[in-house]
Design an enzyme around this catalytic site. Structure first.
Site, PDB file in Angstrom:
ATOM      1  N   GLY A  22       0.808  -1.218   0.000  1.00 35.26           N
ATOM      2  CA  GLY A  22       0.000   0.000   0.000  1.00 35.26           C
ATOM      3  C   GLY A  22       0.838   1.264   0.000  1.00 35.26           C
ATOM      4  N   GLY A  24      -0.297   3.878   2.253  1.00 31.39           N
ATOM      5  CA  GLY A  24      -1.097   4.514   3.283  1.00 31.39           C
ATOM      6  C   GLY A  24      -0.265   5.445   4.158  1.00 31.39           C
ATOM      7  CB  ALA A  25      -1.216   7.315   7.202  1.00 32.98           C
ATOM      8  CG  ASN A 116      -3.733   0.566  16.124  1.00 35.54           C
ATOM      9  OD1 ASN A 116      -2.687   0.367  16.735  1.00 35.54           O
ATOM     10  ND2 ASN A 116      -4.169   1.770  15.834  1.00 35.54           N
ATOM     11  CE  LYS A 198      -1.429   1.601  19.848  1.00 34.54           C
ATOM     12  NZ  LYS A 198      -0.748   1.545  18.586  1.00 34.54           N
ATOM     13  CG  ASN A 202      -5.855   0.799  19.839  1.00 32.16           C
ATOM     14  OD1 ASN A 202      -5.676   2.005  19.868  1.00 32.16           O
ATOM     15  ND2 ASN A 202      -4.980  -0.021  19.308  1.00 32.16           N
ATOM     16  CB  SER A 268      -7.648   5.726  14.060  1.00 33.98           C
ATOM     17  OG  SER A 268      -7.768   4.659  14.971  1.00 33.98           O
ATOM     18  CD  GLU A 280      -7.449  -0.805  12.140  1.00 36.06           C
ATOM     19  OE1 GLU A 280      -6.575  -1.586  11.749  1.00 36.06           O
ATOM     20  OE2 GLU A 280      -7.180   0.282  12.701  1.00 36.06           O
TER      21      GLU A 280
HETATM   22  N1  LIG Z   1      -2.212   6.444  10.753  1.00 34.80           N
HETATM   23  C1  LIG Z   1      -1.804   6.441  12.006  1.00 34.80           C
HETATM   24  O1  LIG Z   1      -1.512   7.490  12.594  1.00 34.80           O
HETATM   25  C2  LIG Z   1      -1.640   5.139  12.753  1.00 34.80           C
HETATM   26  C3  LIG Z   1      -0.960   5.151  13.973  1.00 34.80           C
HETATM   27  C4  LIG Z   1      -0.771   3.953  14.646  1.00 34.80           C
HETATM   28  C5  LIG Z   1      -1.287   2.784  14.130  1.00 34.80           C
HETATM   29  N2  LIG Z   1      -1.957   2.809  12.947  1.00 34.80           N
HETATM   30  C6  LIG Z   1      -2.473   1.543  12.432  1.00 34.80           C
HETATM   31  O2  LIG Z   1      -1.690   1.189  11.297  1.00 34.80           O
HETATM   32  C7  LIG Z   1      -2.499   0.486  10.351  1.00 34.80           C
HETATM   33  C8  LIG Z   1      -2.446   1.222   9.005  1.00 34.80           C
HETATM   34  O3  LIG Z   1      -3.039   2.494   9.183  1.00 34.80           O
HETATM   35  P1  LIG Z   1      -2.939   3.662   8.121  1.00 34.80           P
HETATM   36  O4  LIG Z   1      -3.526   4.850   8.780  1.00 34.80           O
HETATM   37  O5  LIG Z   1      -1.572   3.741   7.562  1.00 34.80           O
HETATM   38  O6  LIG Z   1      -3.956   3.114   6.997  1.00 34.80           O
HETATM   39  P2  LIG Z   1      -4.262   3.703   5.568  1.00 34.80           P
HETATM   40  O7  LIG Z   1      -3.741   5.087   5.436  1.00 34.80           O
HETATM   41  O8  LIG Z   1      -5.706   3.445   5.313  1.00 34.80           O
HETATM   42  O9  LIG Z   1      -3.397   2.788   4.598  1.00 34.80           O
HETATM   43  C9  LIG Z   1      -3.732   1.503   4.231  1.00 34.80           C
HETATM   44  C10 LIG Z   1      -3.087   1.245   2.881  1.00 34.80           C
HETATM   45  O10 LIG Z   1      -3.163  -0.140   2.644  1.00 34.80           O
HETATM   46  C11 LIG Z   1      -3.492  -0.335   1.293  1.00 34.80           C
HETATM   47  N3  LIG Z   1      -4.117  -1.632   1.105  1.00 34.80           N
HETATM   48  C12 LIG Z   1      -5.113  -2.187   1.805  1.00 34.80           C
HETATM   49  N4  LIG Z   1      -5.423  -3.407   1.328  1.00 34.80           N
HETATM   50  C13 LIG Z   1      -4.582  -3.612   0.287  1.00 34.80           C
HETATM   51  C14 LIG Z   1      -4.416  -4.677  -0.646  1.00 34.80           C
HETATM   52  N5  LIG Z   1      -5.169  -5.765  -0.595  1.00 34.80           N
HETATM   53  N6  LIG Z   1      -3.456  -4.550  -1.564  1.00 34.80           N
HETATM   54  C15 LIG Z   1      -2.710  -3.438  -1.660  1.00 34.80           C
HETATM   55  N7  LIG Z   1      -2.827  -2.388  -0.819  1.00 34.80           N
HETATM   56  C16 LIG Z   1      -3.752  -2.480   0.132  1.00 34.80           C
HETATM   57  C17 LIG Z   1      -4.446   0.788   0.987  1.00 34.80           C
HETATM   58  O11 LIG Z   1      -4.490   0.901  -0.396  1.00 34.80           O
HETATM   59  P3  LIG Z   1      -5.433   1.872  -1.214  1.00 34.80           P
HETATM   60  O12 LIG Z   1      -4.672   3.175  -1.239  1.00 34.80           O
HETATM   61  O13 LIG Z   1      -5.515   1.196  -2.548  1.00 34.80           O
HETATM   62  O14 LIG Z   1      -6.731   1.931  -0.481  1.00 34.80           O
HETATM   63  C18 LIG Z   1      -3.775   1.949   1.706  1.00 34.80           C
HETATM   64  O15 LIG Z   1      -2.795   2.558   0.889  1.00 34.80           O
HETATM   65  C19 LIG Z   1      -3.914   0.452  10.975  1.00 34.80           C
HETATM   66  O16 LIG Z   1      -4.069  -0.737  11.707  1.00 34.80           O
HETATM   67  C20 LIG Z   1      -3.901   1.622  11.934  1.00 34.80           C
HETATM   68  O17 LIG Z   1      -4.827   1.469  13.002  1.00 34.80           O
HETATM   69  C21 LIG Z   1      -2.137   3.955  12.228  1.00 34.80           C
END
Ligand SMILES: NC(=O)c1ccc[n+]([C@@H]2O[C@H](COP(=O)([O-])OP(=O)(O)OC[C@H]3O[C@@H](n4cnc5c(N)ncnc54)[C@H](OP(=O)(O)O)[C@@H]3O)[C@@H](O)[C@H]2O)c1
Length: 316
Positions: A22, A24-25, A116, A198, A202, A268, A280
């Site tokens: 991905g 993602g963030a 998470n 954690k 959450n 989140s 989630e």
């Molecule tokens: N963001 C934060 O601040 C933060 C902090 C701590 C923990 N977390 C945890 O970290 C995890 C990720 O969070 P995030 O915020 O980074 O999520 P996010 O921004 O939604 O990123 C998820 C990424 O995964 C990709 N993806 C999902 N399924 C896929 C697949 N089958 N094949 C290819 N790509 C795929 C998505 O692709 P598309 O672009 O195509 O949709 C997207 O780019 C979560 O569990 C979250 O709770 C996040």
């Protein structure tokens, strides 16, 4: 991104190939760090139209400095050539992502879970029982204000541990690489304790802030104390049944510390409900409910939070 001081030795010796699922963030922060450290990495994407030589991401770090990176990209179901596969994706996306590339995954390739919630370790063990696997959790913060823009919102720390380890000579090299990605990082003999800790945070903060449409800090109000204690107490009983030596007061202290530290943030899950996205919850309170039922521990408070979030998701 995170200011780091690493010797050039660390950089030049890493010949392992990293694949990040991905864009993602958290995936963006990892990509930026791989870029900074000179690691050999690529992004595995499901959207074919994004797989192109001039793919780029802008990463704004905590000091508001913006860096443009141009990672190599590959369609996820075509990916073969990697040693480490990092999944910084939502818990409910893990199984589908792995299934989409399962035919190409070799038994030596290391799977790194970074999300998470809990429940995916069991899924990976079933799907890819022979692969080495690391489970990790991070408190870094980031979001995507635009499709190709990642904004880091907070520094954090990362906890990692082996679920299934490879040959000892590989362990050191892999740990060195992963340690550098979202530092500071700690490796645990039993990562599941850190994951449960954690999960507790959450399971309290995420659903309550989403249900009541509040910032984390508002959970300090007296009216939430009872619900917070009941939710934690059920998780504490499950952890004790699983033989973790844990006290309710310590779990509550940890939860309250995070409420204080992140008082001004929206969780989140709050953001997911607010923006009409899937949450989630199934891997957070849903996991607690499942474990409670398996072990004969009462999980009324967690079930109630689960039901309320599912009802909010249905309304969307
Ligand atoms: N963001 C934060 O601040 C933060 C902090 C701590 C923990 N977390 C945890 O970290 C995890 C990720 O969070 P995030 O915020 O980074 O999520 P996010 O921004 O939604 O990123 C998820 C990424 O995964 C990709 N993806 C999902 N399924 C896929 C697949 N089958 N094949 C290819 N790509 C795929 C998505 O692709 P598309 O672009 O195509 O949709 C997207 O780019 C979560 O569990 C979250 O709770 C996040």
């Amino acid at each position: 991104m995170v200011p780091l001081s690493l010797s050039s030795d660390t950089q030049s010796k890493n010949s392992l190939k990293i694949a990040i699922i991905g864009q993602g963030a958290i995936g963006g922060l990892l990509a930026s760090q791989c870029h900074n450290l000179g690691y050999n990495y690529q992004l595995l994407l499901r959207n074919k139209t994004l797989v192109k030589p001039n793919f780029s991401l802008q990463i704004e770090d905590i000091r508001q400095q913006v860096t443009q990176i141009q990672p190599k990209t590959c369609q996820i179901d075509q990916a073969k050539n990697f040693d480490l596969l990092i999944l910084p994706i939502k818990a409910y996306q893990v199984l589908a992502a792995l299934k989409s590339m399962q035919k190409n995954i070799q038994p030596h390739q290391v799977i790194v879970l970074l999300h998470n919630g809990m429940g995916t370790i069991e899924q990976v063990k079933q799907l890819l029982p022979d692969n080495p696997c690391v489970a990790a959790t991070t408190s870094y913060g980031a979001f995507k204000p635009a499709p190709a823009y990642v904004k880091q919102t907070g520094l954090g720390e990362t906890h990692l541990g082996w679920i299934n380890s490879p040959e000892p000579e590989q362990v050191e090299e892999i740990e060195k690489i992963l340690t550098n990605l979202l530092p500071p990082s700690s490796w645990h003999q039993d990562i599941t304790i850190a994951l449960w800790n954690k999960l507790t945070i959450n399971a309290v903060i995420n659903p309550l802030t989403a249900i009541h449409n509040i910032k984390n800090g508002e959970l300090n109000e007296r009216k939430y104390t009872g619900e917070i204690e009941k939710t934690c107490s059920e998780i504490c009983s499950i952890m004790q049944q699983l033989n973790y030596s844990v006290q309710l007061k310590d779990l509550l202290k940890r939860v309250n510390q995070v409420i204080e530290k992140t008082a001004n943030n929206y969780s989140s899950m709050h953001q997911d409900i607010y923006h009409g996205r899937k949450t989630e919850i199934e891997y957070i309170n849903g996991y607690v409910v499942q474990k409670g039922k398996e072990l004969g521990v009462g999980v009324k408070a967690n079930q109630e939070l689960f039901n309320q979030i599912k009802a909010l998701e249905k309304k969307q």
